[in-house]
Design a protein around this motif. Structure first.
Motif, PDB file in Angstrom:
ATOM      1  N   VAL A  34       0.838  -1.204   0.000  1.00 47.35           N
ATOM      2  CA  VAL A  34       0.000   0.000   0.000  1.00 47.35           C
ATOM      3  C   VAL A  34       0.871   1.250   0.000  1.00 47.35           C
ATOM      4  O   VAL A  34       0.633   2.200  -0.756  1.00 47.35           O
ATOM      5  CB  VAL A  34      -0.948  -0.004   1.221  1.00 47.35           C
ATOM      6  CG1 VAL A  34      -1.640   1.342   1.365  1.00 47.35           C
ATOM      7  CG2 VAL A  34      -1.976  -1.119   1.085  1.00 47.35           C
ATOM      8  N   LEU A  41      -3.318   3.851  -5.662  1.00 54.49           N
ATOM      9  CA  LEU A  41      -4.532   3.711  -4.868  1.00 54.49           C
ATOM     10  C   LEU A  41      -5.299   5.029  -4.784  1.00 54.49           C
ATOM     11  O   LEU A  41      -6.540   5.034  -4.807  1.00 54.49           O
ATOM     12  CB  LEU A  41      -4.177   3.204  -3.469  1.00 54.49           C
ATOM     13  CG  LEU A  41      -3.654   1.759  -3.410  1.00 54.49           C
ATOM     14  CD1 LEU A  41      -3.240   1.392  -1.995  1.00 54.49           C
ATOM     15  CD2 LEU A  41      -4.716   0.783  -3.916  1.00 54.49           C
ATOM     16  N   MET A 103      -5.708  -0.337  -9.959  1.00 55.14           N
ATOM     17  CA  MET A 103      -5.954  -1.471  -9.080  1.00 55.14           C
ATOM     18  C   MET A 103      -5.146  -2.682  -9.524  1.00 55.14           C
ATOM     19  O   MET A 103      -4.587  -3.417  -8.702  1.00 55.14           O
ATOM     20  CB  MET A 103      -7.448  -1.807  -9.079  1.00 55.14           C
ATOM     21  CG  MET A 103      -7.801  -3.138  -8.409  1.00 55.14           C
ATOM     22  SD  MET A 103      -7.147  -3.308  -6.744  1.00 55.14           S
ATOM     23  CE  MET A 103      -8.003  -1.991  -5.935  1.00 55.14           C
TER      24      MET A 103
END
Length: 604
Positions: A34, A41, A103
């Protein structure tokens, strides 16, 4: 080589606490990816926000089309409002499509990380603890990694869109018809509490189902591996009974999971349909009191039927089913990371490279005969040593013990005076290199294969290694270092061994152990490779399959039963009938190490 999972089905509060820890550990696996791909994102989030535009404006536009258009005799105005609704849907669809590429970048990066973590943890445990790999569990881990890859895009993209859509629909509904707020919010709060409670039960039962499946896979793998012994012992009925019990447990766990899923669907129906039913029953009174218009009534119904109910179904399915499944699977995969962390690298290095066995005993089982029994051996730093012995005597076992891949039952193996198990594993693996008989060459450039253990090697080092190891013809045949090896299996076994040996020559390893790693080379190529490796800094240990390898060595170690005998070639020829017989010598006359007659190159 993956550790076998034997966790029991989860029950009770203690199990829930363990599950919460697994969930936190599982999502901790995701966090580094992340952080690394946060830009992708954020891009996905921005496009997802744009994709909920139709949900936000649908009811308002339908209400306006009726109240300000069709019901007032202005069909053109009504059509324009509906056209605006159509434009909003096109914009939402385009935005949803644009959210997919960022994604995909994130999901593929996460998959690579998960594979790296699980493989690293599994190999660490197999090497450090000597666990026997289980094919069924390996397949399970691979399947779990692919499950994460399959679920994560749906959970993030669809649940994000559904969540934003539900919030937009509620916001639009309450601004369109505020009088419905107490009714809608009350029903949804009650249904939400029911769904949350059922989701906790679903999670526990899903973990139980997953554990039952893992135990079934592990049991089937054991049955498959031991099928011959089972038949020989007449234990087929017992094996069938055990298998039936595990199949039944797996089926019951799956059925129990489905029951909870059905109950949650009922809660979704209540949350979505009760507000609509209440709206329709109270519609005459609401309109007669002037609390809402006919258009606002249809607009509110649009929010409830076309947006809110599908969004709730998606949220419960993805977050309540797929999301909990994803969390559980990540928790399982996190166990492999904890396995790796439990064998954390100590960072300890040895002050030298002298390798020694001290009163070392090794056997493969408590009731088996020892392969090594009180063995002592000292390999001096920089020495060239040959290991010989009859086939099956335990030469490969000895090399595994020397390399630290097998731990002795008693005694000690040291490098530079420090026990191997006390050394930092990363340093040890960079320092001690065991080369097996089977060579690994991967699809890629020649340079990539040669520098796999020395990525910083320069052109001069490459040229020197290729020349010394006799690999120049192969490099030229592939168009130089940048040439592509497309099909490694198209190379001969000898060519693959030469590539592997050159890779080791370029490495920083200071103890190189060749476990018949030259068996596919002809005597001339074998001699060139061994002499080149012996000339580089460090120690060379060769499991010899030709007498010529023993002749080139400074000393020879003979495995005679479970004992080690050491000496030069000439000394062992005089003192060991076993060695003399293996060498094909019937006299004790001296032999010069440089000899290259056929007798000196006979394979054992």
């Amino acid at each position: 080589m993956t550790p076998e999972s034997t966790a029991a089905p989860v029950r009770g509060r203690g199990a829930d606490a363990d599950s919460d820890g697994d969930a936190r550990g599982g999502w901790a696996l995701v966090r580094p990816t992340v952080v690394q791909h946060r830009r992708a994102l954020w891009t996905m989030l921005a496009w997802s926000l744009a994709s909920v535009l139709p949900a936000l404006v649908s009811g308002h536009l339908v209400a306006a089309a009726l109240d300000r258009g069709f019901l007032t005799g202005e069909p053109t105005t009504g059509t324009l409002f509906l056209a605006c609704y159509g434009v909003a849907m096109v914009v939402g669809a385009f935005a949803g499509r644009q959210a997919v590429p960022p994604m995909a970048v994130f999901v593929e990066a996460l998959r690579d990380r998960l594979v790296g973590v699980t493989v690293s943890g599994s190999l660490t445990r197999a090497v450090a603890d000597g666990d026997r790999p289980n094919a069924g569990v390996v397949a399970g881990v691979i399947g779990q990694t692919e499950t994460v890859r399959r679920l994560l895009p749906n959970v993030l993209l669809a649940s994000l869109a559904a969540g934003l859509g539900a919030v937009g629909a509620l916001g639009g509904l309450l601004t369109l018809a505020p009088v419905l707020a107490p009714l809608v919010l009350g029903i949804m709060a009650g249904a939400g509490l029911g769904i949350a409670r059922l989701s906790l039960i679903w999670r526990r039962r899903y973990r139980g189902a997953l554990t039952a499946d893992e135990e079934l896979a592990a049991h089937n793998a054991r049955i498959t591996e031991g099928i011959r012994d089972i038949v020989a012992c007449g234990a087929t009925n017992r094996a069938q009974t055990d298998s039936d019990a595990r199949f039944t447990a797996s089926a019951r766990a799956t059925a129990s999971l489905a029951t909870v899923g059905a109950a949650r669907i009922g809660c979704i129906v209540l949350a979505a349909r009760l507000p609509l039913l209440a709206l329709l029953l109270t519609a005459p009174w609401l309109i007669s009191q002037g609390l809402i218009s006919a258009g606002e009534l249809v607009g509110a119904a649009t929010y409830l039927v076309a947006v809110l109910e599908p969004a709730l179904r998606t949220l419960v399915h993805l977050v309540g089913n797929a999301g909990l499944e994803l969390t559980t699977v990540l928790g399982r995969l996190a166990g492999h990371r904890r396995t790796s962390e439990s064998h954390a690298d100590t960072g300890v290095t040895a002050p030298g490279y002298e390798l020694a066995l001290r009163d070392t005993t090794f056997r493969y089982g408590p009731h088996s005969e020892p392969v090594l029994d009180g063995a002592d051996l000292r390999v001096r730093q920089g020495e060239h040593l040959a290991i010989v012995g009859p086939s099956g005597i335990g030469k490969s076992t000895l090399t595994n013990v020397l390399a630290g891949l097998e731990r002795p039952e008693c005694g000690e193996v040291t490098l530079g005076g420090t026990a191997l198990h006390a050394l930092g594993q990363r340093w040890l693996r960079n320092t001690v290199c065991l080369v097996p008989q089977e060579s690994y060459v991967f699809t890629g450039t020649v340079e990539g294969n040669l520098t796999y253990l020395a990525p910083g090697a320069g052109r001069r080092q490459l040229d020197e290694a290729v020349e010394r190891m006799g690999l120049a013809d192969l490099v030229r045949a592939h168009g130089g270092y940048s040439g592509l090896i497309e099909r490694p299996d198209s190379l001969s076994a000898g060519e693959r061994q030469l590539i592997t040996l050159t890779r080791v020559y370029l490495s920083e390893a200071r103890v190189v152990i060749l476990d018949e790693a030259t068996c596919h080379l002809d005597p001339v190529a074998e001699a060139q490779a061994e002499l080149a490796l012996a000339a580089r800094p460090g120690t060379l240990i060769v499991v010899a399959h030709r007498i010529s390898s023993a002749l080139r060595a400074d000393r020879v170690v003979l495995l005679d039963g479970n004992r080690l005998r050491t000496g030069t070639h000439d000394e062992l020829c005089r003192t060991s009938p076993t060695y003399a017989d293996m060498a094909g010598l019937w006299s004790t006359g001296p032999a010069h190490p440089a000899a290259s007659s056929p007798a000196r190159t006979t394979a054992w």
